[in-house]
Design an enzyme around this catalytic site. Structure first.
Site, PDB file in Angstrom:
ATOM      1  N   ASN A 140     -10.039  -0.358  -1.158  1.00 58.52           N
ATOM      2  CA  ASN A 140      -8.426  -0.242  -1.054  1.00 58.52           C
ATOM      3  C   ASN A 140      -7.905  -1.027  -2.390  1.00 58.52           C
ATOM      4  OD1 ASN A 140      -5.787  -0.487  -0.520  1.00 58.52           O
ATOM      5  ND2 ASN A 140      -6.015  -1.506   1.598  1.00 58.52           N
ATOM      6  N   CYS A 200       0.571  -1.117   0.177  1.00 62.08           N
ATOM      7  CA  CYS A 200      -0.103  -0.109  -0.013  1.00 62.08           C
ATOM      8  C   CYS A 200       0.761   1.325   0.070  1.00 62.08           C
ATOM      9  CB  CYS A 200      -1.006  -0.061   1.100  1.00 62.08           C
ATOM     10  SG  CYS A 200      -2.230  -1.360   1.047  1.00 62.08           S
ATOM     11  N   HIS A 258      -3.451   7.297   1.875  1.00 60.55           N
ATOM     12  CA  HIS A 258      -4.034   5.662   1.487  1.00 60.55           C
ATOM     13  C   HIS A 258      -5.382   5.562   1.930  1.00 60.55           C
ATOM     14  CE1 HIS A 258      -3.723   1.758   0.478  1.00 60.55           C
ATOM     15  NE2 HIS A 258      -3.844   1.124   1.715  1.00 60.55           N
TER      16      HIS A 258
HETATM   17  O1  UT7 Z   1      -3.640  -1.036   3.559  1.00 61.96           O
HETATM   18  C1  UT7 Z   1      -3.365  -1.753   4.643  1.00 61.96           C
HETATM   19  C2  UT7 Z   1      -4.230  -2.982   4.503  1.00 61.96           C
HETATM   20  N1  UT7 Z   1      -5.152  -3.341   5.529  1.00 61.96           N
HETATM   21  C3  UT7 Z   1      -5.570  -2.506   6.232  1.00 61.96           C
HETATM   22  O2  UT7 Z   1      -5.180  -1.217   6.555  1.00 61.96           O
HETATM   23  C4  UT7 Z   1      -6.603  -2.900   7.140  1.00 61.96           C
HETATM   24  C5  UT7 Z   1      -6.790  -2.692   8.859  1.00 61.96           C
HETATM   25  N2  UT7 Z   1      -7.673  -3.069   9.431  1.00 61.96           N
HETATM   26  C6  UT7 Z   1      -9.072  -2.649   9.510  1.00 61.96           C
HETATM   27  O3  UT7 Z   1      -9.481  -2.133   8.659  1.00 61.96           O
HETATM   28  C7  UT7 Z   1     -10.059  -3.426  10.480  1.00 61.96           C
HETATM   29  O4  UT7 Z   1      -9.390  -4.102  11.469  1.00 61.96           O
HETATM   30  C8  UT7 Z   1     -11.176  -4.266   9.507  1.00 61.96           C
HETATM   31  C9  UT7 Z   1     -12.135  -3.665   8.839  1.00 61.96           C
HETATM   32  C10 UT7 Z   1     -10.272  -5.548   8.870  1.00 61.96           C
HETATM   33  C11 UT7 Z   1     -11.761  -5.122  10.667  1.00 61.96           C
HETATM   34  O5  UT7 Z   1     -12.547  -4.272  11.543  1.00 61.96           O
HETATM   35  P1  UT7 Z   1     -12.502  -4.329  13.159  1.00 61.96           P
HETATM   36  O6  UT7 Z   1     -13.375  -3.361  13.817  1.00 61.96           O
HETATM   37  O7  UT7 Z   1     -11.158  -4.350  13.526  1.00 61.96           O
HETATM   38  O8  UT7 Z   1     -13.236  -5.716  13.403  1.00 61.96           O
HETATM   39  P2  UT7 Z   1     -12.489  -6.961  14.264  1.00 61.96           P
HETATM   40  O9  UT7 Z   1     -11.409  -7.681  13.342  1.00 61.96           O
HETATM   41  O10 UT7 Z   1     -12.149  -6.523  15.580  1.00 61.96           O
HETATM   42  O11 UT7 Z   1     -13.529  -8.008  14.159  1.00 61.96           O
HETATM   43  C12 UT7 Z   1     -14.888  -7.624  15.025  1.00 61.96           C
HETATM   44  C13 UT7 Z   1     -16.106  -8.663  14.828  1.00 61.96           C
HETATM   45  C14 UT7 Z   1     -15.470  -9.904  14.796  1.00 61.96           C
HETATM   46  O12 UT7 Z   1     -16.619 -10.820  15.070  1.00 61.96           O
HETATM   47  P3  UT7 Z   1     -16.266 -11.395  16.669  1.00 61.96           P
HETATM   48  O13 UT7 Z   1     -15.215 -12.074  16.986  1.00 61.96           O
HETATM   49  O14 UT7 Z   1     -16.397 -10.108  17.436  1.00 61.96           O
HETATM   50  O15 UT7 Z   1     -17.793 -12.000  17.017  1.00 61.96           O
HETATM   51  C15 UT7 Z   1     -15.322 -10.519  13.283  1.00 61.96           C
HETATM   52  O16 UT7 Z   1     -15.420 -11.697  12.830  1.00 61.96           O
HETATM   53  O17 UT7 Z   1     -16.623  -8.407  13.147  1.00 61.96           O
HETATM   54  C16 UT7 Z   1     -16.237  -9.837  12.531  1.00 61.96           C
HETATM   55  N3  UT7 Z   1     -16.115  -9.327  11.170  1.00 61.96           N
HETATM   56  C17 UT7 Z   1     -17.248  -9.005  10.324  1.00 61.96           C
HETATM   57  N4  UT7 Z   1     -18.516  -9.168  10.608  1.00 61.96           N
HETATM   58  C18 UT7 Z   1     -19.325  -8.847   9.594  1.00 61.96           C
HETATM   59  C19 UT7 Z   1     -15.003  -9.184  10.664  1.00 61.96           C
HETATM   60  N5  UT7 Z   1     -15.474  -8.950   9.163  1.00 61.96           N
HETATM   61  C20 UT7 Z   1     -16.849  -8.905   9.254  1.00 61.96           C
HETATM   62  C21 UT7 Z   1     -17.395  -8.492   8.163  1.00 61.96           C
HETATM   63  N6  UT7 Z   1     -19.038  -8.483   8.384  1.00 61.96           N
HETATM   64  N7  UT7 Z   1     -17.073  -8.323   6.873  1.00 61.96           N
END
Ligand code: UT7
Length: 335
Positions: free
Chosen positions: A290, A119, A260
């Site tokens: 992204n 990225c 980004h």
């Molecule tokens: O360019 C560099 C590349 N990447 C990034 O910069 C990504 C950086 N990270 C993020 O953007 C975020 O961490 C995510 C969008 C990937 C995830 O968001 P979050 O608020 O950090 O969620 P989390 O990983 O803490 O997950 C919270 C809950 C989990 O469920 P439980 O374990 O609490 O029951 C996940 O399984 O959200 C769940 N979850 C979803 N639910 C519905 C994860 N993805 C999804 C989804 N739909 N698509």
């Protein structure tokens, strides 16, 4: 060789972007994995992504962006001296995508190579290209950021498949005509200890492709989202602050921030810490997701359409990505 060359400054002299026409919306993803449009919008800010057609690869999108950039500047491809393609999704390992683009656009006098910084790729590419211009060795360097992320995304993994889209963007670098335009300064870092949090396990020399790697879905993006999120917010703030401070500038001097686009919450958290008003921060992740190396030119295109990029305007570019890679640069817009 004992020849001293004049110290020059590089400027951005043209910009062009391309996104494939096919759209993948949150509503489409609701039918593919256990997610909701509302969750995606609230947690990422994304609504729509562009997805390459089955016959399109990264070089095809890169060629479109390159042609748009050269057309804007009114240049023939034969006038380009170097092509840097920033990508983590090359058409193939070799030949490089830069070679494919060179041939397709007819840049008969150019050399070039691919640059892998995920990225942060485009920020690194701009800096690398700017050094070629500053050193006096080239007058026209084409930097392209292009990624077909949909080819390395597991569309059964809801944690990653909602995030990424496909696209390409390019900028032309030429010598600045005065100190009032072009590259002001840059900061780049890597922190390889973060490699484990965002990577594609198989397909390289460590873990070559096999039936097993395919069965275990190891040719896709694997990510610990929370780790990447925290690092990205901290680093984006840190490098922007340092870059401004060491140039005697404050955030009030920045006319537009081109961050980004990985997650709307990362951008707003970092820009709030910096204290830059949201009307000076480009966020278009809702439309593109992204796109990895293409986010910065796509953001620049939006900034220009909003009238925020005019001669003399100060643009702050910043990205954090897999590696970890970190990059920020300050540019006085030249045209
Ligand atoms: O360019 C560099 C590349 N990447 C990034 O910069 C990504 C950086 N990270 C993020 O953007 C975020 O961490 C995510 C969008 C990937 C995830 O968001 P979050 O608020 O950090 O969620 P989390 O990983 O803490 O997950 C919270 C809950 C989990 O469920 P439980 O374990 O609490 O029951 C996940 O399984 O959200 C769940 N979850 C979803 N639910 C519905 C994860 N993805 C999804 C989804 N739909 N698509």
């Amino acid at each position: 060789m004992n020849q001293t060359r004049p110290v020059r400054r590089a400027k951005i002299s043209a910009l062009g972007c391309y996104v494939p026409p096919r759209l993948l919306t949150n509503e489409d993803l609701e039918k593919m994995v256990d997610t909701s449009s509302q969750w995606i919008l609230e947690r990422t800010g994304i609504h729509t992504r562009h997805i390459a057609g089955a016959d399109q690869a990264t070089s095809d999108m890169a060629v479109e962006a390159a042609r748009a950039t050269l057309a804007e500047r009114g240049l023939d491809a034969a006038q380009v001296q170097a092509i840097l393609v920033c990508t983590v999704t090359p058409d193939m390992f070799f030949p490089s995508t830069a070679c494919l683009v060179q041939d397709r656009i007819g840049a008969k006098k150019a050399w070039g190579f691919d640059l892998v910084a995920a990225c942060s790729g485009f920020v690194y590419g701009l800096t690398a290209g700017a050094q070629m211009v500053a050193a006096g060795v080239h007058d026209r360097v084409l930097v392209i950021g292009a990624d077909t992320m949909s080819r390395i995304i597991d569309y059964t993994d809801r944690a990653t498949c909602v995030l990424f889209g496909d696209g390409a963007g390019a900028m032309l670098l030429e010598p600045a005509e005065s100190d009032g335009e072009g590259l002001v300064d840059f900061i780049h870092e890597v922190d390889g200890s973060g490699g484990q949090y965002l990577y594609m396990p198989a397909g390289g020399s460590r873990c070559p492709a096999s039936h097993e790697t395919v069965d275990q879905r190891q040719h896709f993006v694997h990510q610990d989202g929370q780790q990447v999120f925290k690092f990205a917010v901290r680093k984006m703030h840190e490098v922007c602050k340092e870059l401004l401070e060491r140039n005697g500038l404050s955030i009030r001097d920045v006319d537009v921030m081109l961050p980004h686009q990985a997650n709307r919450r990362i951008i707003t958290a970092a820009s709030e810490r910096l204290g830059i008003p949201c009307d000076r921060v480009i966020i278009n992740i809702d439309r593109f997701g992204n796109t990895t190396a293409a986010t910065i030119p796509l953001a620049a295109q939006d900034a220009r359409e909003k009238g925020l990029l005019k001669p003399g305007k100060l643009a702050l570019i910043v990205a954090v990505g897999a590696g970890y890679t970190v990059g920020a640069s300050l540019w006085r817009w030249a045209y």
